[in-house]
Design an enzyme around this catalytic site. Structure first.
Site, PDB file in Angstrom:
ATOM      1  N   ASP A   1      -1.540  39.113 -22.542  1.00 57.93           N
ATOM      2  CA  ASP A   1      -1.600  39.966 -21.371  1.00 57.93           C
ATOM      3  C   ASP A   1      -1.253  41.392 -21.797  1.00 57.93           C
ATOM      4  OD1 ASP A   1      -1.541  40.643 -18.521  1.00 57.93           O
ATOM      5  OD2 ASP A   1       0.625  40.734 -18.782  1.00 57.93           O
TER       6      ASP A   1
ATOM      7  N   SER B   1      -5.758  41.720 -16.289  1.00 57.69           N
ATOM      8  CA  SER B   1      -6.363  41.916 -14.976  1.00 57.69           C
ATOM      9  C   SER B   1      -6.855  43.349 -14.781  1.00 57.69           C
ATOM     10  CB  SER B   1      -5.365  41.557 -13.872  1.00 57.69           C
ATOM     11  OG  SER B   1      -5.102  40.166 -13.882  1.00 57.69           O
TER      12      SER B   1
ATOM     13  N   ASP C   1      -0.198  44.553 -19.210  1.00 61.04           N
ATOM     14  CA  ASP C   1       0.857  45.194 -18.435  1.00 61.04           C
ATOM     15  C   ASP C   1       2.083  44.301 -18.342  1.00 61.04           C
ATOM     16  OD1 ASP C   1      -0.415  47.720 -17.530  1.00 61.04           O
ATOM     17  OD2 ASP C   1      -1.859  46.335 -16.636  1.00 61.04           O
TER      18      ASP C   1
ATOM     19  N   ASP D   1       3.937  38.127 -18.653  1.00 64.43           N
ATOM     20  CA  ASP D   1       5.160  38.604 -18.016  1.00 64.43           C
ATOM     21  C   ASP D   1       5.261  38.222 -16.545  1.00 64.43           C
ATOM     22  OD1 ASP D   1       4.788  41.551 -16.245  1.00 64.43           O
ATOM     23  OD2 ASP D   1       3.087  40.583 -17.209  1.00 64.43           O
TER      24      ASP D   1
ATOM     25  N   LYS E   1      -6.474  36.266 -12.222  1.00 59.71           N
ATOM     26  CA  LYS E   1      -5.264  35.467 -12.352  1.00 59.71           C
ATOM     27  C   LYS E   1      -4.637  35.376 -10.964  1.00 59.71           C
ATOM     28  CE  LYS E   1      -4.259  37.447 -16.953  1.00 59.71           C
ATOM     29  NZ  LYS E   1      -3.333  38.316 -17.716  1.00 59.71           N
TER      30      LYS E   1
END
Length: 221
Positions: free
Chosen positions: A16, A112, A18, A168, A143
């Site tokens: 991922d 995303s 962010d 996260d 997601k």
């Protein structure tokens, strides 16, 4: 006594962005607070569900009776705002060394964000882009749907069970699990969602490769 480091093995890593590689919380919070205030919503409640999802998916959850077209239009405006705002965008501690260690190993970004935003944020944080990008444009569902992680594993040529995800957020961890991946949680948001292993930052994660291509990821908790 501190816990012993936890090793996990895999053939490829799905990352991922962010909150995992890039700390973009400042700009995310600015953009979503503005949106929440425009729609008469509690910004704290909005931010509780915004992390890890595509913007229009968050809007649909918060305003379930709102037409999809309005959410998509708002999402495009928000993406433009996010691309223009890099104030406070910094790497998660250890991200640079972590990505450098993966330079010749199978790994992909599964985010995303759309591709322009991913390029802006990784650039603002001074981080190299992984060789494979799975972004918002690559998938039909956000997601916590597993599509992005399944696509990332397939593009790298590995079964999901042979991959490890780094995430996260609750939405991201749910997506990885639904794809059949084990998950290493990074940062404070991840801890509540019971990942297979958890690290405060990427400073606590090391990756080594065996001659047969097996990757050993060691997490110091």
């Amino acid at each position: 006594m501190p816990a012993a480091p936890l090793p996990l093995t895999a053939r490829a890593l799905l990352l991922d962005m962010d909150g995992t590689l890039v700390n973009s919380d400042a700009v995310v919070e600015r953009c979503w607070r503005r949106w929440a205030e425009q729609h008469g919503l509690d910004p704290v409640a909005v931010l509780a569900v915004a992390h890890g999802r595509q913007g229009h998916a968050t809007m649909a959850e918060l305003l379930p009776d709102r037409p999809v077209e309005l959410n998509l239009a708002d999402n495009q405006r928000m993406l433009a705002d996010e691309r223009a705002d890099t104030d406070g965008v910094v790497p998660v501690p250890g991200a640079g060394a972590f990505l450098a260690a993966l330079a010749d190993l199978p790994h992909a970004l599964v985010t995303s964000a759309d591709e322009p935003l991913a390029r802006v944020r990784m650039g603002a944080a001074g981080l190299p882009l992984p060789p494979v990008l799975v972004t918002a444009e690559s998938v039909g569902a956000s997601k916590p749907d597993p599509e992005g992680f399944l696509k990332g594993a397939a593009t790298l040529g590995f079964a999901p069970a042979d991959c490890l995800a780094f995430e996260d957020s609750g939405a991201g961890i749910a997506a990885a699990r639904a794809a059949g991946l084990r998950v290493i949680g990074i940062g404070p948001r991840a801890a509540a969602h019971r990942p297979d292993a958890h690290a405060d930052t990427l400073d606590d994660v090391t990756v080594t490769a065996a001659p047969d291509g097996t990757l050993t990821v060691t997490v110091r908790s």
